[in-house]
Design a protein around this motif. Sequence first.
Motif, short mmCIF file in Angstrom:
data_model
loop_
_atom_site.label_atom_id
_atom_site.label_comp_id
_atom_site.label_asym_id
_atom_site.label_seq_id
_atom_site.Cartn_x
_atom_site.Cartn_y
_atom_site.Cartn_z
N SER A 24 0.81 -1.22 0.00
CA SER A 24 0.00 0.00 0.00
C SER A 24 0.84 1.26 0.00
CB SER A 24 -0.93 0.01 1.21
OG SER A 24 -0.20 0.22 2.41
N PRO A 75 -0.12 5.43 -4.72
CA PRO A 75 -1.30 5.98 -4.06
C PRO A 75 -2.50 5.05 -4.27
CG PRO A 75 -0.21 7.64 -5.42
CD PRO A 75 0.41 6.32 -5.75
N LYS A 76 -3.33 4.90 -3.25
CA LYS A 76 -4.46 3.97 -3.34
C LYS A 76 -5.38 4.31 -4.51
CE LYS A 76 -8.19 1.85 -0.71
NZ LYS A 76 -9.12 1.92 -1.85
N ALA A 77 -5.70 5.60 -4.66
CA ALA A 77 -6.62 6.00 -5.73
C ALA A 77 -6.06 5.64 -7.10
CB ALA A 77 -6.90 7.49 -5.65
N TRP A 78 -4.76 5.82 -7.27
CA TRP A 78 -4.13 5.49 -8.56
C TRP A 78 -4.10 3.99 -8.77
CZ3 TRP A 78 0.02 2.68 -10.35
CH2 TRP A 78 0.43 2.93 -11.66
N ASP A 111 -6.15 1.82 -7.56
CA ASP A 111 -7.51 1.36 -7.84
C ASP A 111 -7.83 1.48 -9.33
OD1 ASP A 111 -7.96 0.75 -5.21
OD2 ASP A 111 -9.04 2.60 -4.75
N LYS A 112 -7.28 2.51 -9.97
CA LYS A 112 -7.51 2.72 -11.40
C LYS A 112 -6.57 1.89 -12.26
CE LYS A 112 -9.19 7.48 -10.92
NZ LYS A 112 -8.95 8.90 -11.28
N GLN A 146 2.56 12.22 -2.66
CA GLN A 146 1.92 11.27 -1.75
C GLN A 146 2.89 10.18 -1.28
OE1 GLN A 146 -1.95 11.16 -4.44
NE2 GLN A 146 -2.39 10.21 -2.46
N ASN A 164 -0.29 13.19 -7.17
CA ASN A 164 -0.88 11.84 -7.19
C ASN A 164 0.18 10.75 -7.40
OD1 ASN A 164 -3.49 13.06 -7.06
ND2 ASN A 164 -3.35 13.44 -9.28
N GLN A 188 4.64 5.17 -12.45
CA GLN A 188 3.37 5.84 -12.74
C GLN A 188 3.47 6.75 -13.97
OE1 GLN A 188 2.72 6.90 -8.16
NE2 GLN A 188 0.90 7.33 -9.35
#
Length: 296
Positions: free
Chosen positions: A179, A183-186, A188-189, A240, A266, A274
Amino acid sequence: MQRYFNLFVLFILLSSMAACGPKNNINTAPDISSLPYSTVQVADAQLAYRVYGKGEPLLMIMGFAGTMDLWDLDLIRELAKNHKVILFDNRGMGGSSLGTESISITRMADDSAGLLDALGYEKSHVLGWSMGGLIAQELALNHPEKVEKLILMGAACESEPVAKITKELMKMDTKELLSHFFPKAWLDKHPDAISKLPSSKNPPNIEIIKAQGEALINWSGTCDRLESLHKDTLIISGMQDDILPETLSFELAEKIQGAWLVRFKNAAHWLMYQAPVSLARTISTFLIVREDMLAQ
């Protein structure tokens, strides 16, 4: 400690076996990690290396538990358009032998200088990521004649936070450890991000990873010495990043006179995976700006 390192090695092994899916024209050039590597004697060790591209040399210093195969392929290909990129394995990792001396941040910095000497490079631009950023600082401070411009990505100059996060990571289970990389949001996508990581042909030895961990914990830091560092420096941070947070990059920027600071939104500690092309272009822009141009 043993529990953490077993988990960390398991993660690296899984990453090494994962298929590296195509992205950003990844099939337009050969897989860099498939190219044969050479070795050269540096002090008491044989260091494995590859040289890719053309132009001024750029030495890439890998982070904790990583081998040269784990650099993002798109990042390297983009950088290699204008630079001769030098990839290598730190002592005891990948294709490099351990040698007889104990692993430390300063020892690995001396190895980096020795590698440039052995390959016939009078000096080189230097990029260090994470632990590699600590090594790169020691290289620039202890062997300033070998360093042209300096790039520090996800790094720090204080020893205390480096030792603290290393010890904290040792207590985490695999899920919690993962984790912190994206980043979690990234994530997830991009649920397939882990499977698309570059693969390592030489999985790490747990004893070497333990030794690198001890080297991080025992590192004395550079904050009180950076005022003597007179190198054009680029500092890169993911906003982040909670492994080596951007506040530590702010501190580096304050300590190194005239340093550039670039923050990626992000993005966490593995921002290289990323946005590799954007990252490479940021680095290339910094490398082509000449000091005499800034003085005009």
